[in-house]
Enzyme design. Structure first.
Site, PDB file in Angstrom:
ATOM      1  N   TRP A 139      -6.290   0.280   6.262  1.00  0.00           N
ATOM      2  CA  TRP A 139      -4.848  -0.353   6.323  1.00  0.00           C
ATOM      3  C   TRP A 139      -3.602   0.753   5.350  1.00  0.00           C
ATOM      4  CZ3 TRP A 139      -4.018  -3.002   9.672  1.00  0.00           C
ATOM      5  CH2 TRP A 139      -4.793  -4.236  10.222  1.00  0.00           C
ATOM      6  N   ASP A 166       1.414  -2.192  -1.421  1.00  0.00           N
ATOM      7  CA  ASP A 166       0.686  -2.970  -0.491  1.00  0.00           C
ATOM      8  C   ASP A 166      -0.208  -4.217  -1.181  1.00  0.00           C
ATOM      9  OD1 ASP A 166       0.073  -4.385   1.985  1.00  0.00           O
ATOM     10  OD2 ASP A 166      -0.676  -2.802   2.618  1.00  0.00           O
ATOM     11  N   LYS A 187      -2.892 -13.945   2.356  1.00  0.00           N
ATOM     12  CA  LYS A 187      -4.199 -14.363   2.553  1.00  0.00           C
ATOM     13  C   LYS A 187      -4.182 -15.248   0.605  1.00  0.00           C
ATOM     14  CE  LYS A 187      -5.028 -10.464   4.884  1.00  0.00           C
ATOM     15  NZ  LYS A 187      -6.817 -10.423   5.901  1.00  0.00           N
TER      16      LYS A 187
END
Length: 356
Positions: free
Chosen positions: A100, A167, A191
């Site tokens: 990511w 992030d 999440k």
């Protein structure tokens, strides 16, 4: 009973599911479903107000920051961050700690120069780089706080002297952070915050409208801030369920309380991984994630048999990402210690039946 260790979409508390499911039938005595009420109605406006207030309270967000509920997930933020923060011809600094982080840097490179200040790709991202320097002329420094695939986590914000962007998709609300140390935080909700479909952005107001770029309004943080996250039709249900989940977290005692629970859960599983003769962790011990615990078997040929036992015991979602293999137990806020104990028991049972 199922024990959900899936990496996302996330496990949520039962009471959140119950209230959310009722709202699908009828929301707050309106005679309408939460799925059909107007996003301009006073009922939904109250949801957004409460959701923002909970984010501010739980994370102690300073008054000079905007809290936004957007769409497109972290992947859209990979582009929105440089659109809004990286001037034409400017440079941004990125720390490469996994897939990511790599994707975020790739998107930014389409809008300006990206300098990768350090990378752990040499060891398949099993550690967090420590000794690196960040160029002082970069517009911002970006890092991914938790790496879901590789099971590593950054527990202290790097001290770099320029605006910091993080992030936090997979560890937001799992531990105490000082928001004032960051200039922009973004996180996909799926999440620890709520269901997929909404993305949380926390941005320092002085950064709004400062890139000098002409960008479409839908990608402009300033436009969303001015509209109170209502520039376009928001993801109503995702925001609502996130609000319920944040209520649940507040009722538990907040982020500091859930952090202690997460420490116990992670420690319990890591201790078994380190003790058990059949398993071993993949991430460096100093950088082990509390949210995504990655491990493999000493003998990879036994992995299929353990996955079968796990299935029999109701342990769901523990198969590791294809780029790492082995196993991954995602230990998000709503996962209880009883689920951790169920996994530990299965690991011990497998060892007893195998080592004779």
């Amino acid at each position: 009973m199922k024990h959900n260790f899936g990496a996302g979409p996330c496990i949520l508390p039962k009471e959140v599911f119950q209230e959310a499911s009722q709202a699908v039938i009828e929301f707050n005595n309106t005679g309408l479903s939460i799925l059909e009420i107007s996003h301009r109605s006073k009922e939904f406006e109250q949801v957004v107000v409460e959701a923002e207030a909970l984010v501010r309270e739980l994370l102690n967000v300073p008054a000079d920051y905007s809290v936004l509920f957007l769409q497109g997930g972290a992947s859209q933020q990979f582009a929105m961050v440089p659109m809004n923060l990286l001037p034409e011809g400017g440079k941004a600094a990125y720390l490469d700690t996994g897939v990511w982080a790599t994707k975020a840097a790739k998107e930014a490179s389409k809008l300006g120069h990206v300098e990768i200040v350090a990378s752990s790709s040499d060891k398949n991202y099993t550690y967090i780089p420590k000794d690196y320097s960040v160029p002082s002329d970069a517009a911002y420094f970006h890092f991914t706080s938790n790496n879901t695939i590789y099971g590593t986590e950054v527990f202290e914000r790097p001290n770099v002297g320029i605006p910091v962007v993080s992030d936090m998709s997979s560890d937001i609300f799992s531990r105490v952070i000082d928001v004032s140390e960051y200039d922009l935080i973004y996180a996909g909700a799926q999440k620890n915050m709520g269901p997929a479909g909404v993305t949380l952005v926390i941005i320092k107001n002085e950064l709004l409208g400062k890139s000098g770029r002409t960008i479409p309004a839908i990608f402009d943080y300033q436009a969303h801030a001015k509209a109170g996250s209502m520039y376009n039709t928001p993801p109503v249900y995702s925001i609502y369920v996130s609000m319920l989940n944040l209520r649940w977290l507040k009722a538990k005692g907040g982020v500091s309380v859930i952090e202690q629970e997460n420490i116990v859960k992670a420690r319990t599983l890591y201790e078994e991984i380190d003790r058990n003769t059949l398993f071993k962790g993949t991430a460096d011990k100093d950088d082990r994630s509390r949210m995504n615990i990655t491990f493999v078997m000493e003998n990879p040929e036994q992995e299929a048999a353990f996955l079968e036992l796990a299935k029999e015991r109701g342990l769901v979602g523990i198969k590791g990402h294809r780029s790492v293999g082995g196993f991954r137990a995602s230990v998000y806020n709503a996962l209880t210690i009883s689920s951790i104990n169920a996994l530990v028991d299965a690991m011990r049972e497998f060892e007893e039946n195998t080592v004779k």
